[in-house]
Design a protein around this motif. Structure first.
Motif, PDB file in Angstrom:
ATOM      1  N   ALA A 129      19.113  56.116  71.192  1.00 14.69           N
ATOM      2  CA  ALA A 129      19.387  57.553  71.055  1.00 14.69           C
ATOM      3  C   ALA A 129      18.566  58.365  72.052  1.00 14.69           C
ATOM      4  CB  ALA A 129      19.100  58.013  69.630  1.00 14.69           C
ATOM      5  N   ALA A 130      17.359  57.913  72.356  1.00 11.62           N
ATOM      6  CA  ALA A 130      16.515  58.634  73.324  1.00 11.62           C
ATOM      7  C   ALA A 130      17.097  58.571  74.732  1.00 11.62           C
ATOM      8  CB  ALA A 130      15.097  58.070  73.312  1.00 11.62           C
ATOM      9  N   TRP A 131      17.936  57.604  75.004  1.00 15.91           N
ATOM     10  CA  TRP A 131      18.625  57.492  76.301  1.00 15.91           C
ATOM     11  C   TRP A 131      19.984  58.178  76.267  1.00 15.91           C
ATOM     12  CZ3 TRP A 131      17.064  55.043  80.859  1.00 15.91           C
ATOM     13  CH2 TRP A 131      15.848  54.344  80.789  1.00 15.91           C
ATOM     14  N   SER A 132      20.648  58.180  75.119  1.00 21.97           N
ATOM     15  CA  SER A 132      22.046  58.603  75.053  1.00 21.97           C
ATOM     16  C   SER A 132      22.252  60.056  74.639  1.00 21.97           C
ATOM     17  CB  SER A 132      22.824  57.689  74.098  1.00 21.97           C
ATOM     18  OG  SER A 132      22.290  57.767  72.783  1.00 21.97           O
ATOM     19  N   ASP A 133      21.252  60.708  74.085  1.00 24.23           N
ATOM     20  CA  ASP A 133      21.359  62.098  73.662  1.00 24.23           C
ATOM     21  C   ASP A 133      20.678  63.000  74.702  1.00 24.23           C
ATOM     22  OD1 ASP A 133      21.802  64.164  71.389  1.00 24.23           O
ATOM     23  OD2 ASP A 133      19.689  64.390  71.934  1.00 24.23           O
ATOM     24  N   ALA A 134      21.429  63.941  75.250  1.00 24.85           N
ATOM     25  CA  ALA A 134      20.931  64.769  76.357  1.00 24.85           C
ATOM     26  C   ALA A 134      19.664  65.534  75.989  1.00 24.85           C
ATOM     27  CB  ALA A 134      22.013  65.738  76.824  1.00 24.85           C
ATOM     28  N   SER A 135      19.620  66.141  74.817  1.00 22.17           N
ATOM     29  CA  SER A 135      18.440  66.952  74.468  1.00 22.17           C
ATOM     30  C   SER A 135      17.214  66.079  74.226  1.00 22.17           C
ATOM     31  CB  SER A 135      18.727  67.847  73.258  1.00 22.17           C
ATOM     32  OG  SER A 135      19.045  67.062  72.134  1.00 22.17           O
ATOM     33  N   ARG A 175      13.429  65.440  76.901  1.00 21.64           N
ATOM     34  CA  ARG A 175      12.041  65.541  76.461  1.00 21.64           C
ATOM     35  C   ARG A 175      11.132  64.520  77.145  1.00 21.64           C
ATOM     36  NH1 ARG A 175      12.438  65.467  70.205  1.00 21.64           N
ATOM     37  NH2 ARG A 175      10.183  65.677  70.387  1.00 21.64           N
ATOM     38  N   TRP A 176      11.726  63.509  77.804  1.00 19.41           N
ATOM     39  CA  TRP A 176      10.895  62.512  78.487  1.00 19.41           C
ATOM     40  C   TRP A 176      11.349  62.228  79.927  1.00 19.41           C
ATOM     41  CZ3 TRP A 176      12.958  57.824  80.119  1.00 19.41           C
ATOM     42  CH2 TRP A 176      14.194  57.465  79.570  1.00 19.41           C
ATOM     43  N   ASP A 188      21.347  68.317  84.853  1.00 14.03           N
ATOM     44  CA  ASP A 188      22.279  69.408  85.125  1.00 14.03           C
ATOM     45  C   ASP A 188      23.673  69.042  84.608  1.00 14.03           C
ATOM     46  OD1 ASP A 188      20.360  70.976  86.640  1.00 14.03           O
ATOM     47  OD2 ASP A 188      20.596  69.476  88.211  1.00 14.03           O
ATOM     48  N   GLU A 189      23.952  67.757  84.593  1.00 16.35           N
ATOM     49  CA  GLU A 189      25.202  67.218  84.063  1.00 16.35           C
ATOM     50  C   GLU A 189      24.849  65.949  83.305  1.00 16.35           C
ATOM     51  OE1 GLU A 189      29.148  65.021  85.896  1.00 16.35           O
ATOM     52  OE2 GLU A 189      28.314  66.706  87.015  1.00 16.35           O
ATOM     53  N   PHE A 190      25.392  65.786  82.083  1.00 17.89           N
ATOM     54  CA  PHE A 190      25.084  64.604  81.277  1.00 17.89           C
ATOM     55  C   PHE A 190      26.342  64.197  80.519  1.00 17.89           C
ATOM     56  CE2 PHE A 190      23.420  62.186  77.701  1.00 17.89           C
ATOM     57  CZ  PHE A 190      22.415  61.436  78.283  1.00 17.89           C
ATOM     58  N   ASP A 191      26.947  63.099  80.941  1.00 20.51           N
ATOM     59  CA  ASP A 191      28.175  62.590  80.346  1.00 20.51           C
ATOM     60  C   ASP A 191      27.959  61.109  80.060  1.00 20.51           C
ATOM     61  OD1 ASP A 191      30.751  62.032  79.527  1.00 20.51           O
ATOM     62  OD2 ASP A 191      31.669  62.367  81.500  1.00 20.51           O
ATOM     63  N   PHE A 192      27.399  60.832  78.878  1.00 21.99           N
ATOM     64  CA  PHE A 192      26.986  59.469  78.535  1.00 21.99           C
ATOM     65  C   PHE A 192      28.173  58.690  77.980  1.00 21.99           C
ATOM     66  CE2 PHE A 192      25.003  56.147  75.976  1.00 21.99           C
ATOM     67  CZ  PHE A 192      24.097  55.636  76.886  1.00 21.99           C
ATOM     68  N   ARG A 193      28.915  58.098  78.894  1.00 21.56           N
ATOM     69  CA  ARG A 193      30.026  57.208  78.580  1.00 21.56           C
ATOM     70  C   ARG A 193      30.268  56.361  79.820  1.00 21.56           C
ATOM     71  NH1 ARG A 193      34.658  58.983  81.180  1.00 21.56           N
ATOM     72  NH2 ARG A 193      34.390  61.068  82.060  1.00 21.56           N
ATOM     73  N   ILE A 194      30.972  55.251  79.654  1.00 20.35           N
ATOM     74  CA  ILE A 194      31.284  54.424  80.809  1.00 20.35           C
ATOM     75  C   ILE A 194      32.087  55.268  81.792  1.00 20.35           C
ATOM     76  CG2 ILE A 194      32.534  52.382  81.628  1.00 20.35           C
ATOM     77  CD1 ILE A 194      31.783  51.047  78.952  1.00 20.35           C
TER      78      ILE A 194
END
Length: 146
Positions: free
Chosen positions: A26-32, A36-37, A42-48
């Protein structure tokens, strides 16, 4: 014309986090949470096939651009992405990164493997590895507080 060269390198960083694989993923896949780390995207689209892009740098300094494309995502287990790093208009590296997330006795083992082509002396594998260790330590600090 400047001399052109490429330095190839692979480095592996392992960390143990005292939390579940689900929280690490979740720390890698959730933008907010990731912001935090890791530098805020500027753009975050976590999917293949999705992209993560962030731009930034020191005040008054050059702008660095991280431009990643997610190649494979296995929930709570693995993330594979390719990315380029630019300094202004100059491409300084191209990398393939694999993040493995495995259950461990004391929580979760994270194995980060980066295979990079570092271009024309603008960046070095040792600098990238140092910066990545710093970011993974920041991730560990975040996971301790949640």
């Amino acid at each position: 014309m400047n001399e052109r060269d490429v330095k190839h390198s692979t480095f592996v960083i392992e960390r143990i986090y005292n939390t579940s694989p689900e929280r690490v993923f979740a720390a890698w896949s959730d933008a907010s949470t990731k912001a935090r780390w890791f530098p805020k995207a500027d753009e975050f689209d976590f999917r293949i096939g999705g992209r993560e892009i962030n731009r930034g740098g020191p005040p008054g300094g050059a702008i660095y651009t991280f431009d990643a494309c997610y190649q494979e995502i296995v929930q709570n287990n693995r993330i594979v992405y390719t990315y380029t790093m630019d300094l202004g208009e100059t491409r300084i590296s191209v990398s393939v990164t694999t993040v493995e997330i495995r259950p461990a006795d004391s929580g979760t083992q994270l194995i980060y493997t980066e295979q990079g082509a570092f271009l024309d002396g603008y960046d070095a594998p040792e600098q990238r590895e140092h910066g990545t260790k710093y970011m993974l330590d920041k991730l560990g600090d975040l996971l301790k507080t949640e």
